[in-house]
Design a protein around this motif. Structure first.
Motif, mmCIF file in Angstrom:
data_model
loop_
_atom_site.group_PDB
_atom_site.id
_atom_site.type_symbol
_atom_site.label_atom_id
_atom_site.label_comp_id
_atom_site.label_asym_id
_atom_site.label_seq_id
_atom_site.Cartn_x
_atom_site.Cartn_y
_atom_site.Cartn_z
ATOM 1 N N UNK A 1 39.840 43.979 40.333
ATOM 2 C CA UNK A 1 38.754 44.205 41.294
ATOM 3 C C UNK A 1 38.941 43.338 42.542
ATOM 4 N N UNK A 2 39.284 42.074 42.338
ATOM 5 C CA UNK A 2 39.476 41.171 43.481
ATOM 6 C C UNK A 2 40.635 41.619 44.365
ATOM 7 N N UNK A 3 41.747 41.978 43.744
ATOM 8 C CA UNK A 3 42.906 42.407 44.522
ATOM 9 C C UNK A 3 42.601 43.695 45.293
ATOM 10 N N UNK A 4 41.826 44.579 44.660
ATOM 11 C CA UNK A 4 41.435 45.812 45.340
ATOM 12 C C UNK A 4 40.506 45.521 46.518
ATOM 13 N N UNK A 5 39.524 44.633 46.311
ATOM 14 C CA UNK A 5 38.569 44.322 47.377
ATOM 15 C C UNK A 5 39.237 43.638 48.562
ATOM 16 N N UNK A 6 40.352 42.957 48.296
ATOM 17 C CA UNK A 6 41.097 42.270 49.355
ATOM 18 C C UNK A 6 42.158 43.169 49.998
ATOM 19 N N UNK A 7 42.257 44.399 49.520
ATOM 20 C CA UNK A 7 43.227 45.334 50.069
ATOM 21 C C UNK A 7 44.656 45.035 49.670
ATOM 22 N N UNK A 8 44.825 44.390 48.514
ATOM 23 C CA UNK A 8 46.158 43.948 48.100
ATOM 24 C C UNK A 8 46.670 44.648 46.849
ATOM 25 N N UNK A 9 45.870 45.528 46.273
ATOM 26 C CA UNK A 9 46.246 46.115 44.986
ATOM 27 C C UNK A 9 47.513 46.965 45.076
ATOM 28 N N UNK A 10 47.823 47.482 46.261
ATOM 29 C CA UNK A 10 49.026 48.294 46.420
ATOM 30 C C UNK A 10 50.313 47.506 46.279
ATOM 31 N N UNK A 11 50.239 46.179 46.379
ATOM 32 C CA UNK A 11 51.439 45.337 46.248
ATOM 33 C C UNK A 11 51.406 44.492 44.984
ATOM 34 N N UNK A 12 50.475 44.820 44.070
ATOM 35 C CA UNK A 12 50.346 44.028 42.845
ATOM 36 C C UNK A 12 50.385 44.927 41.619
ATOM 37 N N UNK A 13 51.143 44.512 40.621
ATOM 38 C CA UNK A 13 51.154 45.167 39.314
ATOM 39 C C UNK A 13 50.568 44.162 38.324
ATOM 40 N N UNK A 14 49.454 44.545 37.692
ATOM 41 C CA UNK A 14 48.743 43.631 36.797
ATOM 42 C C UNK A 14 48.890 44.113 35.357
ATOM 43 N N UNK A 15 49.594 43.361 34.551
ATOM 44 C CA UNK A 15 49.774 43.701 33.142
ATOM 45 C C UNK A 15 48.728 42.983 32.304
ATOM 46 N N UNK A 16 48.149 43.705 31.336
ATOM 47 C CA UNK A 16 47.225 43.124 30.370
ATOM 48 C C UNK A 16 47.937 42.994 29.038
ATOM 49 N N UNK A 17 47.971 41.772 28.497
ATOM 50 C CA UNK A 17 48.585 41.585 27.191
ATOM 51 C C UNK A 17 49.222 40.219 27.059
ATOM 52 N N UNK B 1 43.026 36.598 39.641
ATOM 53 C CA UNK B 1 43.897 37.173 40.657
ATOM 54 C C UNK B 1 43.959 36.443 41.986
ATOM 55 N N UNK B 2 43.390 35.242 42.059
ATOM 56 C CA UNK B 2 43.303 34.594 43.362
ATOM 57 C C UNK B 2 44.610 33.931 43.788
ATOM 58 N N UNK B 3 45.374 33.405 42.847
ATOM 59 C CA UNK B 3 46.699 32.885 43.205
ATOM 60 C C UNK B 3 47.614 34.030 43.623
ATOM 61 N N UNK B 4 47.524 35.144 42.892
ATOM 62 C CA UNK B 4 48.318 36.323 43.263
ATOM 63 C C UNK B 4 47.943 36.799 44.661
ATOM 64 N N UNK B 5 46.647 36.832 44.940
ATOM 65 C CA UNK B 5 46.183 37.257 46.263
ATOM 66 C C UNK B 5 46.687 36.319 47.350
ATOM 67 N N UNK B 6 46.617 35.018 47.089
ATOM 68 C CA UNK B 6 47.079 34.036 48.075
ATOM 69 C C UNK B 6 48.571 34.177 48.322
#
Length: 210
Positions: free
Chosen positions: A89-105, A59-64
């Motif tokens: 977890x990383x996006x949540x710890x950085x306070x960014x999870x509210x602007x990210x949708x993470x699909x598994x698959x 998730x680090x490119x997404x976070x950046x």
């Protein structure tokens, strides 16, 4: 290391920098500094509102990208469950999870079920699948949108600069298929750049909305 790579200083926060170093130390694939710097420079100019990423890793490119574009939303796809969990977890710890949708698959399956349009797509998933994703990526990208595909020169094997190991000939062939398709498509204008391990920058100049 080439001179231009030495100059790359991605404008990311300290926390993302630390997480990137930890990921690299653990052998987790993350975009190299030159590619990340180019990606964020591009986004600083484009200021996309909706971003799609194939290949979340941790998730680090997404976070950046979210840090770079404070008004943007990122939708990202990852097939490895452990990496997907770390990304969340990383996006949540950085306070960014509210602007990210993470699909598994599998991205090939998920893309077929998605609706656009997206302003920017960062393609950094399984290289052999790029050609199979292209139809849906084009469908999901808005006219004037940008598709950036990473690692398209793959250690110089794709360009022929370095000999391709026998076991890597299949993946090299698939990347060449992608490059041939996207550069021949009259709806795209594409440049292949010697950035990082090679990047194909494609702008969708025409879109049939029928």
């Amino acid at each position: 290391m080439k001179y231009t790579a030495e100059l790359a200083r991605p404008p990311v926060g300290e926390r993302i920098s630390v997480l990137r170093e930890e990921a690299l130390a653990a052998g987790i694939p993350v975009a190299d500094k030159e590619t990340l710097h180019f990606l964020l420079t591009l986004l600083s100019a484009l200021r996309p509102a909706r971003i799609l990423e194939i290949g979340t890793a941790v998730g680090l490119s997404a976070a950046a990208m979210l840090e770079c574009c404070p008004e943007a939303q990122v939708t990202t796809i990852e097939s490895d469950e452990d990496l997907w969990r770390q990304a969340k977890e990383n996006l949540s710890s950085l306070g960014l999870s509210g602007r990210a949708v993470c699909h598994l698959g599998d991205a090939g399956e998920i893309l077929t079920m998605m609706d656009g349009p997206f302003d920017f797509i960062f393609l950094d998933g399984p290289k052999a699948q790029y050609i199979h994703y292209l139809f849906d990526l084009k469908r999901l990208l808005r006219q004037g949108g940008v598709l950036l595909a990473d690692d398209v020169l793959l250690y110089g094997w794709v360009s022929g600069e370095n000999p391709t190991p026998l076991k890597r000939r299949s993946i090299v062939g698939k990347i060449r298929e992608y490059l041939d398709a996207v550069t021949r498509d009259p709806d795209f204008v594409t440049s292949v750049l010697d950035v990082g391990d090679g990047a194909a920058l494609s702008v969708l100049i025409h879109k049939d909305e029928r």
